[in-house]
Motif scaffolding. Structure first.
Motif, PDB file in Angstrom:
ATOM      1  N   ALA A 145     -41.373 -34.103  27.824  1.00 48.70           N
ATOM      2  CA  ALA A 145     -41.495 -33.586  26.462  1.00 48.70           C
ATOM      3  C   ALA A 145     -42.830 -32.875  26.262  1.00 48.70           C
ATOM      4  CB  ALA A 145     -41.365 -34.738  25.454  1.00 48.70           C
ATOM      5  N   ALA A 146     -43.887 -33.407  26.905  1.00 48.03           N
ATOM      6  CA  ALA A 146     -45.208 -32.790  26.760  1.00 48.03           C
ATOM      7  C   ALA A 146     -45.259 -31.424  27.435  1.00 48.03           C
ATOM      8  CB  ALA A 146     -46.264 -33.714  27.366  1.00 48.03           C
ATOM      9  N   LEU A 147     -44.507 -31.263  28.545  1.00 53.53           N
ATOM     10  CA  LEU A 147     -44.521 -30.004  29.277  1.00 53.53           C
ATOM     11  C   LEU A 147     -43.566 -28.972  28.681  1.00 53.53           C
ATOM     12  CD1 LEU A 147     -44.500 -31.447  32.910  1.00 53.53           C
ATOM     13  CD2 LEU A 147     -46.424 -30.341  31.748  1.00 53.53           C
ATOM     14  N   ARG A 148     -42.588 -29.438  27.918  1.00 56.77           N
ATOM     15  CA  ARG A 148     -41.570 -28.559  27.389  1.00 56.77           C
ATOM     16  C   ARG A 148     -42.149 -27.623  26.332  1.00 56.77           C
ATOM     17  NH1 ARG A 148     -37.820 -32.350  25.626  1.00 56.77           N
ATOM     18  NH2 ARG A 148     -38.916 -32.405  23.638  1.00 56.77           N
ATOM     19  N   THR A 149     -41.643 -26.407  26.266  1.00 62.83           N
ATOM     20  CA  THR A 149     -42.056 -25.470  25.233  1.00 62.83           C
ATOM     21  C   THR A 149     -41.631 -26.019  23.880  1.00 62.83           C
ATOM     22  OG1 THR A 149     -41.757 -23.622  26.747  1.00 62.83           O
ATOM     23  CG2 THR A 149     -41.851 -23.119  24.381  1.00 62.83           C
ATOM     24  N   PRO A 150     -42.532 -26.093  22.885  1.00 61.08           N
ATOM     25  CA  PRO A 150     -42.189 -26.653  21.581  1.00 61.08           C
ATOM     26  C   PRO A 150     -40.990 -25.942  20.967  1.00 61.08           C
ATOM     27  CG  PRO A 150     -44.552 -26.289  21.756  1.00 61.08           C
ATOM     28  CD  PRO A 150     -43.933 -25.649  22.953  1.00 61.08           C
ATOM     29  N   PHE A 151     -40.130 -26.723  20.332  1.00 64.55           N
ATOM     30  CA  PHE A 151     -38.943 -26.166  19.696  1.00 64.55           C
ATOM     31  C   PHE A 151     -39.352 -25.220  18.566  1.00 64.55           C
ATOM     32  CE2 PHE A 151     -35.872 -26.412  16.208  1.00 64.55           C
ATOM     33  CZ  PHE A 151     -34.760 -25.885  16.845  1.00 64.55           C
ATOM     34  N   LYS A 152     -38.765 -24.045  18.555  1.00 63.29           N
ATOM     35  CA  LYS A 152     -39.073 -23.058  17.528  1.00 63.29           C
ATOM     36  C   LYS A 152     -37.874 -22.916  16.622  1.00 63.29           C
ATOM     37  CE  LYS A 152     -40.899 -18.398  16.813  1.00 63.29           C
ATOM     38  NZ  LYS A 152     -41.332 -17.147  17.472  1.00 63.29           N
ATOM     39  N   GLU A 153     -38.060 -23.264  15.359  1.00 67.39           N
ATOM     40  CA  GLU A 153     -36.964 -23.235  14.405  1.00 67.39           C
ATOM     41  C   GLU A 153     -36.633 -21.801  13.994  1.00 67.39           C
ATOM     42  OE1 GLU A 153     -35.695 -25.458  10.219  1.00 67.39           O
ATOM     43  OE2 GLU A 153     -37.757 -25.541  10.958  1.00 67.39           O
TER      44      GLU A 153
ATOM     45  N   VAL B 163     -32.238 -12.065   8.849  1.00 66.41           N
ATOM     46  CA  VAL B 163     -31.322 -11.232   9.633  1.00 66.41           C
ATOM     47  C   VAL B 163     -32.092 -10.147  10.366  1.00 66.41           C
ATOM     48  CG1 VAL B 163     -29.363  -9.625   9.493  1.00 66.41           C
ATOM     49  CG2 VAL B 163     -29.376 -11.704   8.097  1.00 66.41           C
ATOM     50  N   SER B 164     -33.170  -9.678   9.758  1.00 68.26           N
ATOM     51  CA  SER B 164     -33.977  -8.629  10.377  1.00 68.26           C
ATOM     52  C   SER B 164     -34.653  -9.097  11.664  1.00 68.26           C
ATOM     53  CB  SER B 164     -35.032  -8.121   9.392  1.00 68.26           C
ATOM     54  OG  SER B 164     -35.894  -9.179   8.991  1.00 68.26           O
ATOM     55  N   HIS B 165     -34.772 -10.420  11.851  1.00 73.95           N
ATOM     56  CA  HIS B 165     -35.410 -10.967  13.045  1.00 73.95           C
ATOM     57  C   HIS B 165     -34.415 -11.161  14.198  1.00 73.95           C
ATOM     58  CE1 HIS B 165     -38.943 -12.906  10.595  1.00 73.95           C
ATOM     59  NE2 HIS B 165     -38.887 -11.589  10.487  1.00 73.95           N
ATOM     60  N   LEU B 166     -33.136 -10.968  13.925  1.00 70.64           N
ATOM     61  CA  LEU B 166     -32.123 -11.192  14.950  1.00 70.64           C
ATOM     62  C   LEU B 166     -32.084 -10.059  15.957  1.00 70.64           C
ATOM     63  CD1 LEU B 166     -29.120 -12.384  12.717  1.00 70.64           C
ATOM     64  CD2 LEU B 166     -30.705 -13.827  14.022  1.00 70.64           C
ATOM     65  N   LYS B 167     -31.644 -10.399  17.157  1.00 66.85           N
ATOM     66  CA  LYS B 167     -31.404  -9.367  18.162  1.00 66.85           C
ATOM     67  C   LYS B 167     -30.177  -8.551  17.750  1.00 66.85           C
ATOM     68  CE  LYS B 167     -33.035 -12.445  21.855  1.00 66.85           C
ATOM     69  NZ  LYS B 167     -32.624 -13.177  23.091  1.00 66.85           N
ATOM     70  N   LYS B 168     -30.025  -7.402  18.340  1.00 68.33           N
ATOM     71  CA  LYS B 168     -28.892  -6.544  18.011  1.00 68.33           C
ATOM     72  C   LYS B 168     -27.573  -7.262  18.263  1.00 68.33           C
ATOM     73  CE  LYS B 168     -27.022  -1.919  18.882  1.00 68.33           C
ATOM     74  NZ  LYS B 168     -27.207  -0.645  19.655  1.00 68.33           N
ATOM     75  N   SER B 169     -27.483  -7.968  19.387  1.00 74.07           N
ATOM     76  CA  SER B 169     -26.250  -8.684  19.724  1.00 74.07           C
ATOM     77  C   SER B 169     -25.981  -9.816  18.738  1.00 74.07           C
ATOM     78  CB  SER B 169     -26.342  -9.241  21.145  1.00 74.07           C
ATOM     79  OG  SER B 169     -27.441 -10.138  21.267  1.00 74.07           O
ATOM     80  N   GLU B 170     -27.057 -10.442  18.222  1.00 73.74           N
ATOM     81  CA  GLU B 170     -26.904 -11.540  17.270  1.00 73.74           C
ATOM     82  C   GLU B 170     -26.449 -11.025  15.911  1.00 73.74           C
ATOM     83  OE1 GLU B 170     -30.270 -14.523  19.252  1.00 73.74           O
ATOM     84  OE2 GLU B 170     -30.808 -13.240  17.552  1.00 73.74           O
TER      85      GLU B 170
ATOM     86  N   PHE C  67     -31.744 -23.386   2.032  1.00 72.46           N
ATOM     87  CA  PHE C  67     -30.703 -22.473   2.491  1.00 72.46           C
ATOM     88  C   PHE C  67     -31.059 -21.021   2.155  1.00 72.46           C
ATOM     89  CE2 PHE C  67     -28.163 -26.397   2.378  1.00 72.46           C
ATOM     90  CZ  PHE C  67     -27.586 -26.333   3.637  1.00 72.46           C
ATOM     91  N   LYS C  68     -32.247 -20.642   2.590  1.00 73.62           N
ATOM     92  CA  LYS C  68     -32.652 -19.251   2.423  1.00 73.62           C
ATOM     93  C   LYS C  68     -33.596 -18.875   3.557  1.00 73.62           C
ATOM     94  CE  LYS C  68     -36.676 -19.951  -0.612  1.00 73.62           C
ATOM     95  NZ  LYS C  68     -37.264 -19.615  -1.921  1.00 73.62           N
ATOM     96  N   PRO C  69     -33.598 -17.593   3.951  1.00 69.72           N
ATOM     97  CA  PRO C  69     -34.480 -17.159   5.041  1.00 69.72           C
ATOM     98  C   PRO C  69     -35.941 -17.478   4.740  1.00 69.72           C
ATOM     99  CG  PRO C  69     -32.864 -15.467   4.537  1.00 69.72           C
ATOM    100  CD  PRO C  69     -32.745 -16.499   3.450  1.00 69.72           C
ATOM    101  N   GLY C  70     -36.628 -18.043   5.723  1.00 66.04           N
ATOM    102  CA  GLY C  70     -38.032 -18.390   5.558  1.00 66.04           C
ATOM    103  C   GLY C  70     -38.270 -19.681   4.818  1.00 66.04           C
ATOM    104  N   GLY C  71     -37.196 -20.319   4.307  1.00 67.21           N
ATOM    105  CA  GLY C  71     -37.340 -21.560   3.562  1.00 67.21           C
ATOM    106  C   GLY C  71     -37.192 -22.776   4.457  1.00 67.21           C
ATOM    107  N   VAL C  72     -37.078 -23.933   3.830  1.00 66.27           N
ATOM    108  CA  VAL C  72     -36.853 -25.175   4.558  1.00 66.27           C
ATOM    109  C   VAL C  72     -35.347 -25.363   4.688  1.00 66.27           C
ATOM    110  CG1 VAL C  72     -37.140 -27.679   4.531  1.00 66.27           C
ATOM    111  CG2 VAL C  72     -38.992 -26.206   3.735  1.00 66.27           C
TER     112      VAL C  72
END
Length: 422
Positions: free
Chosen positions: A39-47, A52-59, A204-209
């Motif tokens: 767990a210490a070596l693992r890349t921290p989980f990124k939420e 929508v603007s942050h999504l890849k084209k395929s996403e 339930f909104k972008p950038g929110g909790v």
């Protein structure tokens, strides 16, 4: 009226610490130690931010396709049949996008798999009655705040759910809750109710909790007896609540966790496992402080929050500090007026040190008052809360003596001063 007084002692900046090293015995490393190191070596989980603007084209393409295919299955008049947590999924707004993206993310943006999961979830929610379950009286008052409960928020604003199944070591309690299939179904219904209450706190909104934190205490958890219930809870949550947990923190992890993990692991996705934080016994406060402020952590886990506090206004931020091995620390709370009452809370993770409190008057020649005599605080002790009304102006001094230990410990305190009535 409440007033705060200045501190004469500079606060020590809060620091994070690495997990203990593995046992020096050759070729024998416990599963818990190995898992903690991984767990210490693992890349921290990124939420996910859910922009929508942050999504890849395929996403983006997958999101549009899921919307389109959903609209084919449900027409615009089927709002009640195609909604979750009060959000119409055909509304084509940002709230609906957040929900749809959760299902897509859970299935690595495979549209067909995501659609199937979504359909299954909608069907389950209708059959289970999940939309109205929060208002039901399921008769588990004895379990509220003990087995599972929402309590405070983490440092990023996520609601925190605490789980502790240790009470079921009591055979009478176990039989009363899990004695037959009907009782188990009722318990699962109550457990869903707790989760739904937490979800109602999300934005339930972008950038929110948009997700919660789960803290699970494995101390004294009866592994065999709860195997069936645990598997059903994990399966139910993973199938119907995708991406609802930002982080899963296991505390008081015992030696047999390897067996528990082997049971749970097949039911967990790789993404779910990446959210795990493992903390063995003795490191609870140190682990939780990394993610949750002490004033929001229950006292039984090394924090300052008590059930009665939740009925009042949000707690004032606590001051965090460390007590190094071989060190004495004094906290001086000055500016206390004659007739004022000071109430304070203080805690040290894993105590095992001496603590005392005394009131020191400002006037020359006045005697110091030993409010709490120096005494050893056991490792299992919860936060200390006390009050003192002064007859003259002065300061309160809280002292911690860790000279008998080499271990550095996290600590926190908070206080308020009620001025004398005129």
């Amino acid at each position: 009226m409440e007033a705060s007084s200045p501190l004469s002692l500079p606060q020590t900046p809060y620091q994070y610490y690495s997990v203990p090293e593995a046992s020096p015995k050759p070729f024998k490393r416990s599963f818990v130690t190995s898992l903690m190191e991984a767990a210490a070596l693992r890349t921290p989980f990124k939420e996910d931010t859910y922009f929508v603007s942050h999504l890849k084209k395929s996403e983006k393409k997958a999101l549009k396709e899921l919307r389109d295919r959903l609209s084919v299955l449900y027409d615009s008049s089927s709002t009640s049949e195609c909604s979750m947590w009060g959000i119409p999924l055909l509304s084509n707004d940002e709230k609906a996008d957040v929900v749809l993206l959760k299902f897509l993310r859970a299935r690595d943006f495979r549209v067909q798999d995501s659609l199937h999961m979504l359909e299954q979830c909608l069907s389950w929610r209708k059959e289970f009655g999940a939309d109205n379950i929060v208002d039901e009286d399921l008769g588990f008052k004895e379990l509220e705040g003990v087995v599972a409960s929402m309590h405070g928020y983490d440092r990023e604003g996520h609601p925190v759910c605490y789980n502790d199944y240790g009470v079921f070591r009591d055979k009478e309690m176990y039989e009363r809750i899990f004695g037959d299939e009907e009782k188990l179904k009722k318990f699962l219904r109550w457990r869903v109710q707790v989760l739904e209450k937490g979800i109602n706190l999300l934005d339930f909104k972008p950038g929110g909790v948009n997700s919660i934190i789960q803290v699970t205490d494995l101390k004294d958890m009866p592994k065999r007896e709860l195997r069936s219930a645990s598997k059903q809870i994990l399966s139910l949550f993973q199938d119907n609540y995708p991406e609802m947990v930002a982080r899963k923190i296991f505390i008081n992890v015992p030696w047999y966790f390897s067996m528990l993990y082997s049971v749970f692991s097949p039911f967990l996705t790789h993404r779910t496992k990446s959210k795990f934080v493992i903390s063995k016994e003795g490191n609870v406060a140190e682990t939780l402080y990394k993610f949750i402020r002490p004033e929001n952590i229950p006292v039984q886990y090394g924090g300052l929050s008590r059930p009665i506090d939740l009925q009042n206004a949000p707690p004032n931020p606590a001051s965090e500090f460390t007590v190094k091995g071989g060190e004495r620390v004094s906290i001086q709370i000055e500016g206390i007026e004659a007739g004022a009452t000071i109430t304070w809370d203080i805690v040290v993770g894993g105590w095992d040190l001496e603590y005392s409190a005394e009131f020191v008057p400002n006037a020359v020649g006045s005697y110091c008052i030993a409010v709490e005599k120096a005494g050893k605080i056991a490792p299992s002790e919860e936060a200390i809360r006390n009050s003192f009304t002064s007859r003259e102006a002065g300061k309160m001094v809280l002292s911690l003596d860790n000279t008998a230990s080499r271990r550095k410990k996290v600590a926190a305190y908070g206080y308020f001063v009620r001025k004398p009535t005129v």
